[in-house]
Structure formats: C-alpha cells, structure tokens
Design a protein around this motif. Sequence first.
Motif, PDB file in Angstrom:
ATOM      1  N   ARG A 100     -19.022  -8.322   9.833  1.00  0.00           N
ATOM      2  CA  ARG A 100     -19.633  -7.012  10.103  1.00  0.00           C
ATOM      3  C   ARG A 100     -18.813  -5.941   9.378  1.00  0.00           C
ATOM      4  NH1 ARG A 100     -20.950  -6.744  16.396  1.00  0.00           N
ATOM      5  NH2 ARG A 100     -21.986  -4.829  15.709  1.00  0.00           N
ATOM      6  N   ILE A 101     -19.162  -5.729   8.111  1.00  0.00           N
ATOM      7  CA  ILE A 101     -18.346  -4.864   7.269  1.00  0.00           C
ATOM      8  C   ILE A 101     -18.380  -3.398   7.708  1.00  0.00           C
ATOM      9  CG2 ILE A 101     -18.404  -6.428   5.308  1.00  0.00           C
ATOM     10  CD1 ILE A 101     -20.551  -4.667   4.034  1.00  0.00           C
ATOM     11  N   GLY A 102     -19.438  -2.979   8.364  1.00  0.00           N
ATOM     12  CA  GLY A 102     -19.474  -1.613   8.889  1.00  0.00           C
ATOM     13  C   GLY A 102     -18.421  -1.394   9.958  1.00  0.00           C
ATOM     14  N   LEU A 103     -18.298  -2.369  10.877  1.00  0.00           N
ATOM     15  CA  LEU A 103     -17.274  -2.271  11.930  1.00  0.00           C
ATOM     16  C   LEU A 103     -15.867  -2.351  11.348  1.00  0.00           C
ATOM     17  CD1 LEU A 103     -18.590  -4.343  14.971  1.00  0.00           C
ATOM     18  CD2 LEU A 103     -18.076  -1.897  14.887  1.00  0.00           C
ATOM     19  N   GLU A 104     -15.660  -3.279  10.430  1.00  0.00           N
ATOM     20  CA  GLU A 104     -14.337  -3.423   9.816  1.00  0.00           C
ATOM     21  C   GLU A 104     -13.940  -2.149   9.069  1.00  0.00           C
ATOM     22  OE1 GLU A 104     -12.193  -5.889  10.278  1.00  0.00           O
ATOM     23  OE2 GLU A 104     -13.641  -6.944  11.515  1.00  0.00           O
ATOM     24  N   THR A 105     -14.898  -1.548   8.389  1.00  0.00           N
ATOM     25  CA  THR A 105     -14.634  -0.309   7.664  1.00  0.00           C
ATOM     26  C   THR A 105     -14.309   0.820   8.630  1.00  0.00           C
ATOM     27  OG1 THR A 105     -16.038  -0.997   5.822  1.00  0.00           O
ATOM     28  CG2 THR A 105     -15.610   1.371   6.047  1.00  0.00           C
ATOM     29  N   GLN A 136     -21.081   3.022  15.178  1.00  0.00           N
ATOM     30  CA  GLN A 136     -20.592   2.495  16.452  1.00  0.00           C
ATOM     31  C   GLN A 136     -19.067   2.414  16.442  1.00  0.00           C
ATOM     32  OE1 GLN A 136     -22.038  -1.425  17.397  1.00  0.00           O
ATOM     33  NE2 GLN A 136     -20.928  -1.522  19.312  1.00  0.00           N
ATOM     34  N   GLY A 137     -18.502   1.916  15.363  1.00  0.00           N
ATOM     35  CA  GLY A 137     -17.054   1.758  15.277  1.00  0.00           C
ATOM     36  C   GLY A 137     -16.316   3.047  14.979  1.00  0.00           C
ATOM     37  N   GLY A 138     -17.009   4.029  14.409  1.00  0.00           N
ATOM     38  CA  GLY A 138     -16.387   5.304  14.063  1.00  0.00           C
ATOM     39  C   GLY A 138     -17.269   6.466  14.462  1.00  0.00           C
TER      40      GLY A 138
END
Length: 162
Positions: A100-105, A136-138
Amino acid sequence: MRRGLIAYSKSELPEAVLDARIARLRASMEAAGLDALLIYTNNTRAAGVSWLTGFVPYWSEALLVVPREREPVLVAALSYRVKRWIEATSRVAEVLHGPRIGLETARFLGAWNAEAAVGIPDLDGLPAGIFHDLRQGGPRLAVSDATTLFAALRTAADPRSE
C-alpha cells in the motif's frame, strides 16, 4: 512486454543531468510553497519518475517522493528482493516497499512533517486507492495538483553536457 532487468547507464544519463533536474524541481517547489512532490509511476506511466531518477518500473507501481530538502525516496509496491536492483538502476537515496504505497508514503512524510504541503502531478490520474491511503495515513497533509509545475520543468531541454 519488457523482459529482463533494465540497467542504468551513467554514460547515457549522467548523474549530473539528474541532479540538475532535481535542483530545478526543488527551486520550482520552493517558489510554489511545496515541501514535497509525489510522482506516481507504473509500467504504463514511467516517464515522470524515469526523467528524475532513471528508474523504469516495468511490472508494478510506485510513488517517487521528492522532498524539497531531502534526497528522493521511491516507495514501491515490490517485494524486498528487488530492492538492490532498484537502487542499482535508479538515482534515489532509499527504496521503501510495501503493498500500500499511499500508506507507506504518508508514513514517510509524517515522520518529518505531518503537515507538509505536497504537490502531485496528474493528481486526477492518481489511482483512487493510493490517494485514499495517502489521505488516511496523512490526514493533515496539504495535497494539491502540481501538473502545471512539473510539466513546465519537462518542456525545456537539458543543458548540453560535454
């Protein structure tokens, strides 16, 4: 279909050319008030990331993170086993990987600036799942479209190198 490992030729694409492109990008980012630029890439959309790093992702997807004051990082949806190959065929400081590259980023950005102003060229073309994970992550990231900024950089030819 591409087969085999793609190599990086420093004689065909000198590091000085890539460094100059990053420097011009950072100057444009500063003028626009951006802390980072995220560029999406996959096997059909390799040009932007390849222009900055020499990397060609021929079977997966990734986000190139170009912080204004740090070295570029590639967040790839590839397994760890290809990390060394990516590092050898591209000009990035680090390769992070995860499905999940969006979350990792978002995690990477949040570690140094949870409220970063982030530009994304072709924001409307970013896959919805990646955008959702990034938000979601940022949740405090200030995301904007940077299509015009990035396109303007790529229209001028690189200075001739001797």
